[in-house]
Scaffold this motif. Structure first.
Motif, PDB file in Angstrom:
ATOM      1  N   ALA A   1       0.846  -1.208   0.000  1.00 10.79           N
ATOM      2  CA  ALA A   1       0.000   0.000   0.000  1.00 10.79           C
ATOM      3  C   ALA A   1       0.878   1.254   0.000  1.00 10.79           C
ATOM      4  CB  ALA A   1      -0.937  -0.017   1.210  1.00 10.79           C
ATOM      5  N   ALA A   2       1.973   1.202   0.746  1.00  8.99           N
ATOM      6  CA  ALA A   2       2.896   2.347   0.817  1.00  8.99           C
ATOM      7  C   ALA A   2       3.558   2.622  -0.542  1.00  8.99           C
ATOM      8  CB  ALA A   2       3.967   2.111   1.887  1.00  8.99           C
ATOM      9  N   ILE A   3       3.843   1.566  -1.290  1.00  5.25           N
ATOM     10  CA  ILE A   3       4.409   1.728  -2.647  1.00  5.25           C
ATOM     11  C   ILE A   3       3.427   2.556  -3.498  1.00  5.25           C
ATOM     12  CG2 ILE A   3       5.071   0.511  -4.772  1.00  5.25           C
ATOM     13  CD1 ILE A   3       7.039  -0.231  -2.652  1.00  5.25           C
ATOM     14  N   PHE A   4       2.133   2.223  -3.396  1.00  7.24           N
ATOM     15  CA  PHE A   4       1.137   2.960  -4.188  1.00  7.24           C
ATOM     16  C   PHE A   4       1.066   4.422  -3.770  1.00  7.24           C
ATOM     17  CE2 PHE A   4      -0.290  -1.239  -5.481  1.00  7.24           C
ATOM     18  CZ  PHE A   4      -0.789  -1.027  -6.765  1.00  7.24           C
ATOM     19  N   VAL A   5       0.964   4.692  -2.469  1.00  3.74           N
ATOM     20  CA  VAL A   5       0.715   6.075  -2.031  1.00  3.74           C
ATOM     21  C   VAL A   5       1.990   6.920  -1.957  1.00  3.74           C
ATOM     22  CG1 VAL A   5      -1.342   5.357  -0.735  1.00  3.74           C
ATOM     23  CG2 VAL A   5       0.830   5.673   0.498  1.00  3.74           C
ATOM     24  N   ASN A   6       3.145   6.275  -2.068  1.00  3.40           N
ATOM     25  CA  ASN A   6       4.395   7.036  -1.989  1.00  3.40           C
ATOM     26  C   ASN A   6       5.161   6.949  -3.320  1.00  3.40           C
ATOM     27  OD1 ASN A   6       7.591   6.177  -0.790  1.00  3.40           O
ATOM     28  ND2 ASN A   6       6.886   8.293  -0.864  1.00  3.40           N
ATOM     29  N   ASN A   7       5.752   5.814  -3.638  1.00  6.22           N
ATOM     30  CA  ASN A   7       6.559   5.684  -4.865  1.00  6.22           C
ATOM     31  C   ASN A   7       5.744   5.990  -6.110  1.00  6.22           C
ATOM     32  OD1 ASN A   7       8.214   2.579  -3.805  1.00  6.22           O
ATOM     33  ND2 ASN A   7       8.501   4.666  -3.103  1.00  6.22           N
ATOM     34  N   PHE A   8       4.540   5.405  -6.184  1.00  7.97           N
ATOM     35  CA  PHE A   8       3.747   5.549  -7.411  1.00  7.97           C
ATOM     36  C   PHE A   8       3.155   6.949  -7.525  1.00  7.97           C
ATOM     37  CE2 PHE A   8       2.790   0.711  -8.049  1.00  7.97           C
ATOM     38  CZ  PHE A   8       4.149   0.498  -8.224  1.00  7.97           C
ATOM     39  N   VAL A   9       2.715   7.488  -6.403  1.00  6.18           N
ATOM     40  CA  VAL A   9       2.217   8.870  -6.402  1.00  6.18           C
ATOM     41  C   VAL A   9       3.329   9.806  -6.881  1.00  6.18           C
ATOM     42  CG1 VAL A   9       1.693  10.782  -4.819  1.00  6.18           C
ATOM     43  CG2 VAL A   9       0.337   8.673  -4.735  1.00  6.18           C
ATOM     44  N   ASN A  10       4.541   9.575  -6.405  1.00  5.99           N
ATOM     45  CA  ASN A  10       5.650  10.434  -6.828  1.00  5.99           C
ATOM     46  C   ASN A  10       5.870  10.352  -8.336  1.00  5.99           C
ATOM     47  OD1 ASN A  10       8.033  12.184  -5.911  1.00  5.99           O
ATOM     48  ND2 ASN A  10       9.013  10.625  -7.193  1.00  5.99           N
ATOM     49  N   ASN A  11       5.673   9.162  -8.909  1.00  7.74           N
ATOM     50  CA  ASN A  11       5.807   9.047 -10.369  1.00  7.74           C
ATOM     51  C   ASN A  11       4.727   9.853 -11.085  1.00  7.74           C
ATOM     52  OD1 ASN A  11       5.049   7.055 -13.034  1.00  7.74           O
ATOM     53  ND2 ASN A  11       7.123   7.808 -12.818  1.00  7.74           N
ATOM     54  N   LEU A  12       3.516   9.890 -10.524  1.00  8.22           N
ATOM     55  CA  LEU A  12       2.465  10.720 -11.134  1.00  8.22           C
ATOM     56  C   LEU A  12       2.837  12.205 -11.033  1.00  8.22           C
ATOM     57  CD1 LEU A  12      -0.904   8.982 -10.139  1.00  8.22           C
ATOM     58  CD2 LEU A  12       0.579   8.551 -12.090  1.00  8.22           C
TER      59      LEU A  12
ATOM     60  N   LEU B   1       3.065   9.506   5.771  1.00  2.00           N
ATOM     61  CA  LEU B   1       3.848   9.216   4.561  1.00  2.00           C
ATOM     62  C   LEU B   1       3.265   9.951   3.356  1.00  2.00           C
ATOM     63  CD1 LEU B   1       6.055   7.488   3.112  1.00  2.00           C
ATOM     64  CD2 LEU B   1       4.308   5.721   2.810  1.00  2.00           C
ATOM     65  N   ILE B   2       1.941   9.949   3.257  1.00  3.33           N
ATOM     66  CA  ILE B   2       1.255  10.643   2.153  1.00  3.33           C
ATOM     67  C   ILE B   2       1.564  12.142   2.186  1.00  3.33           C
ATOM     68  CG2 ILE B   2      -1.067  11.408   1.453  1.00  3.33           C
ATOM     69  CD1 ILE B   2      -1.959   8.448   1.995  1.00  3.33           C
ATOM     70  N   MET B   3       1.485  12.736   3.384  1.00  5.90           N
ATOM     71  CA  MET B   3       1.767  14.176   3.502  1.00  5.90           C
ATOM     72  C   MET B   3       3.227  14.471   3.148  1.00  5.90           C
ATOM     73  SD  MET B   3      -0.973  15.801   4.066  1.00  5.90           S
ATOM     74  CE  MET B   3      -0.202  17.428   4.134  1.00  5.90           C
ATOM     75  N   GLU B   4       4.136  13.633   3.619  1.00  6.78           N
ATOM     76  CA  GLU B   4       5.561  13.890   3.377  1.00  6.78           C
ATOM     77  C   GLU B   4       5.918  13.669   1.905  1.00  6.78           C
ATOM     78  OE1 GLU B   4       7.733  15.408   5.053  1.00  6.78           O
ATOM     79  OE2 GLU B   4       9.595  14.884   4.025  1.00  6.78           O
ATOM     80  N   THR B   5       5.244  12.722   1.249  1.00  3.32           N
ATOM     81  CA  THR B   5       5.481  12.482  -0.177  1.00  3.32           C
ATOM     82  C   THR B   5       5.138  13.732  -0.983  1.00  3.32           C
ATOM     83  OG1 THR B   5       4.958  10.145   0.138  1.00  3.32           O
ATOM     84  CG2 THR B   5       4.917  10.952  -2.125  1.00  3.32           C
ATOM     85  N   ALA B   6       4.029  14.366  -0.614  1.00  4.67           N
ATOM     86  CA  ALA B   6       3.635  15.618  -1.266  1.00  4.67           C
ATOM     87  C   ALA B   6       4.600  16.740  -0.877  1.00  4.67           C
ATOM     88  CB  ALA B   6       2.206  15.981  -0.888  1.00  4.67           C
ATOM     89  N   ASN B   7       4.893  16.818   0.396  1.00  5.23           N
ATOM     90  CA  ASN B   7       5.723  17.879   0.931  1.00  5.23           C
ATOM     91  C   ASN B   7       7.142  17.874   0.343  1.00  5.23           C
ATOM     92  OD1 ASN B   7       5.976  20.069   2.693  1.00  5.23           O
ATOM     93  ND2 ASN B   7       7.082  18.779   4.161  1.00  5.23           N
ATOM     94  N   LYS B   8       7.639  16.666   0.108  1.00  3.82           N
ATOM     95  CA  LYS B   8       8.997  16.487  -0.412  1.00  3.82           C
ATOM     96  C   LYS B   8       9.218  17.234  -1.729  1.00  3.82           C
ATOM     97  CE  LYS B   8      11.922  12.385  -0.032  1.00  3.82           C
ATOM     98  NZ  LYS B   8      11.881  10.927   0.165  1.00  3.82           N
ATOM     99  N   ILE B   9       8.215  17.161  -2.630  1.00  2.00           N
ATOM    100  CA  ILE B   9       8.426  17.768  -3.942  1.00  2.00           C
ATOM    101  C   ILE B   9       8.158  19.276  -3.946  1.00  2.00           C
ATOM    102  CG2 ILE B   9       8.062  15.649  -5.268  1.00  2.00           C
ATOM    103  CD1 ILE B   9       5.360  17.292  -6.065  1.00  2.00           C
TER     104      ILE B   9
END
Lengths: 254, 254
Positions: free
Chosen positions: A162-173, B194-202
């Protein structure tokens, strides 16, 4: 004081060192680093060791190294029947050699070098084979975070995916969005508040309720316009698949 | 004082009403709502009209209604040669009837009912056919936001598609993550920081530099484990396509 030592000197290890240094209930005894200089800015040199043989007896050893190296390192530890945990999201507790008492201490966060994180908010997913060890592990976790979860290896596997989807994959989007902007002479900065609000929205709303856009409206005309705009075949495929996913989930809800 | 009127009473219209009410340089003269009661909590009833014939003369009319209805509404406006803009990200300025002077006022944000947004941070993408109109439009925009961009219809089309990726599609990945958690008895709350930090990172790092995970490491063993874990064929496809996208982008960078 609970005595702990950390094995590793990478990103996760460094964030843990920083967090434990500020804890009043935990004594960080030693840190093992293959190259001592990677962490001399964080610790006095006498605490940094570069052979496993130097490890003294403590209550808990935290292995924070690359997944690939965890199993071999745990085989090599020069002691038995002590409490040893790894920090990996993807590996079962069984990856550790069973000559020691085993557990997991998985911080669910993305760590960037030189970017501080408020560790109090980082969820820690804990697991151990023995009840008494769990109590100790929980105390250690509570000393640095307010967000503690008991999570089995089986649960952790799904959590990691689930973390791959919401972190790695979101970042690719984000990256695809960035590329579309750059290729069309539009500042990517325009999208940044939208990106933050999209994440922020689901802090209080379920993702299925937060969904908007042409896919969920089944606005086929807009979808077709977008597909013919996209020249990259892979991005076109991603557009189609996620559109289908949005529509399927929506239909399930009805 | 610049006089404006808003045509529409939905989500975007309501957020605009709230923002303009607080502006000291803009006078919000009238709002057209098909059902007046939808906005009586925001405005005195004398300012709310429900027939277009009641529209008085102002400096700018902002049409904030569904994309599908914009063209017909602009045909129906009972005046000519006045300045009329729409708020749509996906429609060209040409969708407005050319009996009036045309423009676009596109706020790039996702608006939720009953959730206030600091409008100062919402990027406004402006376009107009005439230079003098642009100057007025910019003044109106600056009265509610600190983030103003001049964006042509062609640029806006690509921006809107990029927004679909970083907003609608990202939200669907959140939804998939949520579903995996729920199906495996794991609290989705664990993923929120994790979701917030993924957004915040970029906000400070380019997405390509922020990329982590098994795809970019080309860790095929982990990728295979994840693919065999996923039972939903559509999610499996999304996993494969985004993994390919991460790896392709990474190779381009090398």
């Amino acid at each position: 004081m609970i005595k702990i030592s950390i094995i590793g000197s990478g990103n996760v290890a460094q964030h843990l060192i920083t967090a434990f240094k500020e804890s009043s209930t935990i004594q960080l005894v030693q840190v093992y680093a293959r190259h001592r200089e990677t962490i001399t800015h964080l610790l006095p040199t006498k605490k940094i060791i570069n052979t496993l043989a130097e490890l003294t007896k403590v209550d808990l050893y935290i292995i924070a190294i690359h997944d690939d190296a965890i199993s071999t390192l745990s085989d090599t530890l020069p002691f038995t029947n002590r409490f040893v945990v790894h920090t990996s999201g993807s590996l079962s507790v069984d990856y550790l050699n069973n000559k020691n008492r085993r557990g997991v201490f998985y911080p669910v966060q993305t760590f960037t070098k030189n970017k501080t994180i408020d560790f109090k908010t980082v969820p820690l997913c804990l697991e151990s084979e023995h009840e008494a060890d769990y109590i100790l592990l929980k105390k250690v976790a509570q000393s640095i975070s307010d967000s503690i979860y008991s999570i089995s290896s089986k649960q952790r596997k799904s959590l990691h995916i689930a973390a791959i989807f919401v972190n790695n994959f979101v970042n690719n989007l984000y990256q695809i969005g960035n590329e579309i902007c750059v290729n069309n002479d539009v500042p990517f900065a325009i999208l940044k508040p939208l990106i933050m609000e999209t994440a922020n929205k689901i802090m209080s709303l379920s993702p299925i309720k937060a969904q908007t856009g042409p896919a969920i409206r089944k606005d086929q005309q807009t979808i077709n316009t977008h597909l013919s705009f996209l020249e990259n075949e892979l991005y076109k495929d991603i557009y189609k698949k996620i559109t289908e996913s949005i529509q399927t989930n929506h239909d399930k809800e009805l």
